[in-house]
Enzyme design. Structure first.
Site, mmCIF file in Angstrom:
data_model
loop_
_atom_site.group_PDB
_atom_site.id
_atom_site.type_symbol
_atom_site.label_atom_id
_atom_site.label_comp_id
_atom_site.label_asym_id
_atom_site.label_seq_id
_atom_site.Cartn_x
_atom_site.Cartn_y
_atom_site.Cartn_z
ATOM 1 C CG ASN A 1 -0.288 -0.032 2.501
ATOM 2 O OD1 ASN A 1 0.475 0.875 2.827
ATOM 3 N ND2 ASN A 1 -0.527 -1.074 3.282
ATOM 4 C CG ASP B 1 2.430 -5.196 2.370
ATOM 5 O OD1 ASP B 1 3.662 -5.339 2.334
ATOM 6 O OD2 ASP B 1 1.873 -4.111 2.614
ATOM 7 C CB SER C 1 -5.464 -4.680 -7.399
ATOM 8 O OG SER C 1 -4.710 -3.506 -7.209
ATOM 9 C CB THR C 2 -7.109 -10.074 -7.260
ATOM 10 O OG1 THR C 2 -6.081 -10.910 -6.718
ATOM 11 C CG2 THR C 2 -6.738 -9.624 -8.654
ATOM 12 N N GLY C 3 -7.047 -8.916 -3.905
ATOM 13 C CA GLY C 3 -7.403 -9.324 -2.545
ATOM 14 C C GLY C 3 -8.188 -8.211 -1.875
ATOM 15 N N GLY D 1 -2.612 -9.546 3.757
ATOM 16 C CA GLY D 1 -2.442 -10.289 2.515
ATOM 17 C C GLY D 1 -0.988 -10.619 2.214
HETATM 18 P P1 ADP Z 1 -4.258 -6.088 -2.634
HETATM 19 O O1 ADP Z 1 -4.381 -5.142 -1.470
HETATM 20 O O2 ADP Z 1 -3.392 -5.531 -3.747
HETATM 21 O O3 ADP Z 1 -5.580 -6.594 -3.102
HETATM 22 P P2 ADP Z 1 -3.709 -8.614 -1.253
HETATM 23 O O4 ADP Z 1 -2.454 -9.021 -0.604
HETATM 24 O O5 ADP Z 1 -4.908 -8.446 -0.383
HETATM 25 O O6 ADP Z 1 -3.365 -7.277 -2.071
HETATM 26 O O7 ADP Z 1 -4.085 -9.642 -2.386
HETATM 27 C C1 ADP Z 1 -3.444 -9.734 -3.624
HETATM 28 C C2 ADP Z 1 -3.412 -11.197 -4.040
HETATM 29 O O8 ADP Z 1 -2.355 -11.844 -3.365
HETATM 30 C C3 ADP Z 1 -4.670 -11.977 -3.713
HETATM 31 O O9 ADP Z 1 -5.065 -12.707 -4.875
HETATM 32 C C4 ADP Z 1 -4.241 -12.925 -2.606
HETATM 33 O O10 ADP Z 1 -4.915 -14.172 -2.703
HETATM 34 C C5 ADP Z 1 -2.776 -13.113 -2.933
HETATM 35 N N1 ADP Z 1 -1.898 -13.532 -1.830
HETATM 36 C C6 ADP Z 1 -2.035 -13.346 -0.492
HETATM 37 N N2 ADP Z 1 -0.995 -13.891 0.158
HETATM 38 C C7 ADP Z 1 -0.169 -14.430 -0.779
HETATM 39 C C8 ADP Z 1 1.066 -15.156 -0.746
HETATM 40 N N3 ADP Z 1 1.702 -15.411 0.392
HETATM 41 N N4 ADP Z 1 1.613 -15.553 -1.935
HETATM 42 C C9 ADP Z 1 1.003 -15.286 -3.106
HETATM 43 N N5 ADP Z 1 -0.161 -14.616 -3.204
HETATM 44 C C10 ADP Z 1 -0.740 -14.198 -2.064
#
Ligand code: ADP
Length: 173
Positions: free
Chosen positions: A23, A33, A120-122, A31
């Protein structure tokens, strides 16, 4: 430059660069991050804090890089995806910028292998199919540039994203 699809946790990827869906504060969140900062250790947050003190965070669509700390990757590129606002806030162009700017920085670092999460998909709520189309198109466009990156991985944690990417990548060449 070839494109590969992987299912799993991006923090485990043995590549030159993993990309973080950060962010704009750069101070960590949930997520992917959260997973990167948790497993990578405090060196990543220290560098993020230094960047923040220098330039005041990272605007949407742009990217910065840090060490990968304790992760197997060499660098983390932190890019800030757009929050989905029903397609009314230039989201597709901003999401494309995330992929393009991350690849440019990876090139400047001499990276040969780069792994992307589904930015961005989470938490940010971008519809998965639309986000995947932007991601695949932008990376394919980058294949036609003068790049030294050899392999880009799309790393999907969830099954739905994996199926969407599998279709997109294997439907046409
Ligand atoms: P954003 O805020 O950009 O939406 P998120 O982290 O919430 O970011 O989600 C972005 C994507 O990353 C989602 O599809 C989520 O399922 C995926 N994600 C979360 N944790 C991991 C991980 N450890 N490795 C790979 N992908 C992940």
């Amino acid at each position: 430059m070839t494109i590969e699809l992987t299912k799993g946790d991006i923090t485990e990827m043995c590549v030159d660069v993993i990309v973080n869906a950060a962010n704009s504060s750069l101070l960590g969140g949930g997520g992917v991050d959260g997973a990167i900062h948790r497993k990578g250790g405090k060196a990543i947050l220290e560098e993020c804090t230094a960047i923040r003190n220098r330039q005041g965070g990272c605007p949407t669509g742009e990217a910065v890089y840090t060490t990968a700390g304790n992760l197997p990757a060499r660098y983390v590129i932190h890019t800030v995806g757009p929050v989905w606002n029903n397609g009314k806030s230039n989201e597709a162009a901003l999401l494309a910028s995330c992929y393009r700017n991350s690849l440019r920085i990876a090139d400047s670092l001499g990276a040969k292998t780069v792994a992307f999460p589904n930015i961005s998909t989470g938490i940010y709520g971008y519809p998965k199919q639309e986000a995947a189309q932007v991601a695949v198109q932008t990376v394919r466009d980058y294949q036609n540039t003068d790049t030294a990156v050899e392999k880009v991985f799309f790393v999907c944690l969830d099954e739905e994203n994996y199926r969407i990417y599998d279709q997109l990548l294997n439907r046409t060449k």
